[in-house]
Design a protein around this motif. Structure first.
Motif, mmCIF file in Angstrom:
data_model
loop_
_atom_site.group_PDB
_atom_site.id
_atom_site.type_symbol
_atom_site.label_atom_id
_atom_site.label_comp_id
_atom_site.label_asym_id
_atom_site.label_seq_id
_atom_site.Cartn_x
_atom_site.Cartn_y
_atom_site.Cartn_z
ATOM 1 N N ILE A 126 0.834 -1.206 0.000
ATOM 2 C CA ILE A 126 0.000 0.000 0.000
ATOM 3 C C ILE A 126 0.865 1.251 0.000
ATOM 4 C CG2 ILE A 126 -0.317 0.134 2.505
ATOM 5 C CD1 ILE A 126 -3.309 0.917 1.736
ATOM 6 N N VAL A 127 2.034 1.184 0.645
ATOM 7 C CA VAL A 127 2.959 2.325 0.634
ATOM 8 C C VAL A 127 3.515 2.529 -0.778
ATOM 9 C CG1 VAL A 127 5.158 3.201 1.526
ATOM 10 C CG2 VAL A 127 3.514 2.119 3.078
ATOM 11 N N ASP A 128 3.882 1.446 -1.453
ATOM 12 C CA ASP A 128 4.347 1.543 -2.844
ATOM 13 C C ASP A 128 3.271 2.170 -3.716
ATOM 14 O OD1 ASP A 128 6.692 0.156 -2.124
ATOM 15 O OD2 ASP A 128 5.867 -1.785 -2.773
ATOM 16 N N ARG A 129 2.039 1.733 -3.531
ATOM 17 C CA ARG A 129 0.935 2.242 -4.339
ATOM 18 C C ARG A 129 0.705 3.727 -4.080
ATOM 19 N NH1 ARG A 129 -3.475 -1.325 -2.298
ATOM 20 N NH2 ARG A 129 -4.821 0.098 -3.453
ATOM 21 N N ALA A 130 0.734 4.127 -2.813
ATOM 22 C CA ALA A 130 0.528 5.536 -2.465
ATOM 23 C C ALA A 130 1.654 6.404 -3.030
ATOM 24 C CB ALA A 130 0.441 5.699 -0.949
ATOM 25 N N THR A 131 2.870 5.891 -2.985
ATOM 26 C CA THR A 131 4.014 6.621 -3.530
ATOM 27 C C THR A 131 3.884 6.768 -5.041
ATOM 28 O OG1 THR A 131 5.392 5.801 -1.727
ATOM 29 C CG2 THR A 131 6.537 6.636 -3.676
ATOM 30 N N ARG A 132 3.425 5.727 -5.699
ATOM 31 C CA ARG A 132 3.211 5.785 -7.147
ATOM 32 C C ARG A 132 2.125 6.797 -7.494
ATOM 33 N NH1 ARG A 132 0.382 1.273 -10.726
ATOM 34 N NH2 ARG A 132 0.839 2.076 -12.787
ATOM 35 N N VAL A 133 1.035 6.823 -6.731
ATOM 36 C CA VAL A 133 -0.026 7.811 -6.951
ATOM 37 C C VAL A 133 0.550 9.218 -6.809
ATOM 38 C CG1 VAL A 133 -2.161 8.782 -5.982
ATOM 39 C CG2 VAL A 133 -1.951 6.310 -6.319
ATOM 40 N N HIS A 134 1.371 9.422 -5.790
ATOM 41 C CA HIS A 134 1.975 10.744 -5.565
ATOM 42 C C HIS A 134 2.866 11.152 -6.742
ATOM 43 C CE1 HIS A 134 3.746 14.152 -3.543
ATOM 44 N NE2 HIS A 134 4.930 13.684 -3.875
ATOM 45 N N ARG A 135 3.709 10.241 -7.220
ATOM 46 C CA ARG A 135 4.589 10.554 -8.355
ATOM 47 C C ARG A 135 3.772 10.898 -9.605
ATOM 48 N NH1 ARG A 135 7.699 6.014 -6.476
ATOM 49 N NH2 ARG A 135 6.712 4.755 -8.096
ATOM 50 N N GLN A 136 2.700 10.143 -9.840
ATOM 51 C CA GLN A 136 1.882 10.406 -11.021
ATOM 52 C C GLN A 136 1.138 11.729 -10.887
ATOM 53 O OE1 GLN A 136 2.112 9.597 -13.830
ATOM 54 N NE2 GLN A 136 0.257 9.018 -14.902
#
Length: 188
Positions: A46-56
């Motif tokens: 979930i942390v990886d996913r949240a970080t990816r959302v932030h980068r996008q």
């Protein structure tokens, strides 16, 4: 503020189209198109996913010109995702809401267009496939360099916004009066 932006939000390949007001654009027949994103990992936490959302989110915001007058976004499908794609749906929703929240805080009007409404507006068929939307946008904007269906969707969204602002007149019968909930200041 002289630009309308269309966003087909996605984590992997978000399409972004910017159309400048025809009276100030260096070439009013050539919108700027861009695709941004990255592949995700199946085993992402979930942390990886949240970080990816932030980068996008940051990529999308950086791709928009400073002169934004209106942003038109493609809404999420109304059908419930199946369990194997639920996290992708959640991530896409998080991205869309983050972008909209940022724009709202900047007092930039944002309008949501249902995917079927976009297809209907672009092609005359609310169930059109991606290739049909791409073909319709290439015909409407012959000088645009449309590289993929994400950019075609974004260009359709931006064009709908431009027509609502009366920058361009609707060209085809199905371009008139799409069913969209426009903010009061943009209603005709």
């Amino acid at each position: 503020m002289t630009t309308v932006v269309g966003i087909d939000s996605s984590l992997t390949a978000a399409g972004i189209a910017a159309i400048e007001h025809p009276s100030t654009a260096p070439n009013p027949n050539t919108p700027r198109l861009n695709t941004v994103g990255e592949r995700g990992a199946r085993d992402a936490t979930i942390v990886d996913r949240a970080t990816r959302v932030h980068r996008q989110f940051e990529r999308i915001i950086r791709a928009m010109p400073a002169s934004v007058r209106l942003v038109v976004v493609e809404g999420l499908p109304v059908t419930a995702p199946n369990p194997s794609t639920a996290s992708l749906f959640q991530d896409r929703a998080a991205l869309l809401l983050r972008v909209v929240g940022f724009l709202a805080a900047k007092r930039i009007p944002v309008v949501e267009v249902n995917p079927a409404t976009l297809k209907l507006w672009a092609t005359g068929n609310g169930k059109a496939d991606k290739a049909q939307v791409v073909a319709a946008m290439r015909e409407l904007w012959p000088y645009a360099q449309i590289r993929n269906d994400n950019e075609a969707d974004a260009l359709g969204l931006a064009t709908i916004g431009c027509q609502q602002l009366r920058w361009y007149a609707p060209e085809l019968i199905h371009h008139h009066g799409p069913r969209i909930n426009w903010p009061r200041e943009l209603s005709r």
